[in-house]
Scaffold this active site. Structure first.
Site, mmCIF file in Angstrom:
data_model
loop_
_atom_site.group_PDB
_atom_site.id
_atom_site.type_symbol
_atom_site.label_atom_id
_atom_site.label_comp_id
_atom_site.label_asym_id
_atom_site.label_seq_id
_atom_site.Cartn_x
_atom_site.Cartn_y
_atom_site.Cartn_z
ATOM 1 N N GLU A 77 0.840 -1.207 0.000
ATOM 2 C CA GLU A 77 0.000 0.000 0.000
ATOM 3 C C GLU A 77 0.873 1.254 0.000
ATOM 4 O OE1 GLU A 77 -3.603 -1.818 2.826
ATOM 5 O OE2 GLU A 77 -1.869 -0.859 3.732
ATOM 6 N N ASP A 92 -12.220 -5.846 -0.999
ATOM 7 C CA ASP A 92 -13.072 -7.033 -0.951
ATOM 8 C C ASP A 92 -14.436 -6.660 -0.388
ATOM 9 O OD1 ASP A 92 -10.882 -7.047 1.398
ATOM 10 O OD2 ASP A 92 -12.833 -7.622 2.204
HETATM 11 N N1 FMC Z 1 -11.338 -6.728 6.824
HETATM 12 C C1 FMC Z 1 -10.383 -6.181 7.598
HETATM 13 N N2 FMC Z 1 -9.287 -5.559 7.100
HETATM 14 C C2 FMC Z 1 -9.141 -5.486 5.753
HETATM 15 C C3 FMC Z 1 -10.111 -6.036 4.902
HETATM 16 C C4 FMC Z 1 -11.260 -6.688 5.477
HETATM 17 N N3 FMC Z 1 -12.218 -7.250 4.741
HETATM 18 N N4 FMC Z 1 -9.687 -5.814 3.623
HETATM 19 N N5 FMC Z 1 -8.516 -5.150 3.668
HETATM 20 C C5 FMC Z 1 -8.157 -4.930 4.928
HETATM 21 C C6 FMC Z 1 -6.871 -4.215 5.341
HETATM 22 C C7 FMC Z 1 -6.506 -4.258 6.818
HETATM 23 O O1 FMC Z 1 -6.650 -2.955 7.369
HETATM 24 C C8 FMC Z 1 -5.060 -4.764 6.833
HETATM 25 O O2 FMC Z 1 -4.123 -3.703 6.853
HETATM 26 C C9 FMC Z 1 -4.921 -5.526 5.532
HETATM 27 O O3 FMC Z 1 -5.816 -4.904 4.632
HETATM 28 C C10 FMC Z 1 -5.312 -6.978 5.636
HETATM 29 O O4 FMC Z 1 -4.411 -7.754 6.370
#
Ligand code: FMC
Length: 238
Positions: A34, A196
């Site tokens: 990132e 996601d």
């Molecule tokens: N739930 C929690 N965190 C994330 C996510 C999700 N569905 N999608 N992407 C993230 C972020 C988090 O803040 C972490 O930095 C990283 O991406 C996933 O390990």
């Protein structure tokens, strides 16, 4: 700034804010993937003379962009596991250490997040969060639009708490950064790009990994727009 208890992310307490343009900005970014596009965009260089305690894996990039001194601080790789130190513990520590060492006018926590399609989130959307809250502390809390916990997946208990937070996006750092920024009376904003769909059909890990590169490009563009917007403004103008 955004205390997790009452949570207005952009709220700035007037008495603690300097009446001059923002000059020092610290980005808190959890993952190297990132951070890298922004390090390039702002032409920052990695600082080896660390302001941080000896032996910590924390990484700092710094440089000048327009009228701003920009630092990007990341937790780096876990010393034992070799993976990015995502989550609230590292986020709190690097936020605390960065504020102590650099005294920034503004913290920007930029990163990826899961989005809820029930709230209109789509892959690649970038949210400037209006509120933040923790969802896995089992403490009743009022509404939060960005919901933070230490898990990428979502168990049924967390789902109930996240829905109670009225979250559109879910991450693993935002509320921790908000907590420390509020503790040290430093304004903070939260920029989250959706990798996601939490309430979709696909496994989170698979969708997250598939979209990470493309979505960080969207995050990079949005972060640049935010930085261009804040350049020359004082915190109360945000
Ligand atoms: N739930 C929690 N965190 C994330 C996510 C999700 N569905 N999608 N992407 C993230 C972020 C988090 O803040 C972490 O930095 C990283 O991406 C996933 O390990």
């Amino acid at each position: 700034m955004a205390p997790p208890q009452d949570g207005k992310a952009a709220e700035v307490k007037e008495e603690s804010v300097p009446q001059r343009p923002i000059s020092d900005v610290v980005f808190i970014i959890a993952m190297k993937k990132e951070a890298s596009p922004l390090v390039e965009k702002f032409q920052l260089t990695e600082e080896s003379n660390s302001l941080f305690p000896k032996g910590v894996p924390w990484v700092r990039y710094s440089g000048k962009y327009k009228d701003l001194n920009i630092n990007i601080v990341s937790p780096g790789k876990d010393i034992v596991l070799g993976v990015d130190s995502v989550g609230t513990v590292s986020a709190s520590l690097i936020t605390y250490a960065s504020i102590q060492a650099l005294q920034p006018d503004l913290i920007i926590n930029a990163g990826t997040a899961g989005g809820f399609k029930a709230k209109g989130a789509c892959i690649g959307d970038v949210y400037l969060a209006s509120d933040v809250a923790f969802h896995d502390r089992r403490i009743p809390i009022p509404i939060g639009k960005l919901s933070t916990g230490d898990s990428l997946d979502m168990c049924p208990h967390d789902e109930t708490a996240i829905i109670a937070n009225d979250a559109t996006v879910k991450d693993m750092e935002g509320a921790a950064v908000a907590y420390v920024a509020d503790l040290l009376r430093t304004p903070a904003i939260f920029l989250k790009a959706v990798t996601d769909i939490v309430d979709g059909d696909r496994p989170t890990t698979e969708e997250f990994l598939e979209n990470l590169a493309a979505v960080t490009a969207a995050l990079d563009q949005a972060a640049t727009r935010v930085v261009d917007f804040i350049n020359g403004k004082n915190p109360l103008e945000l």
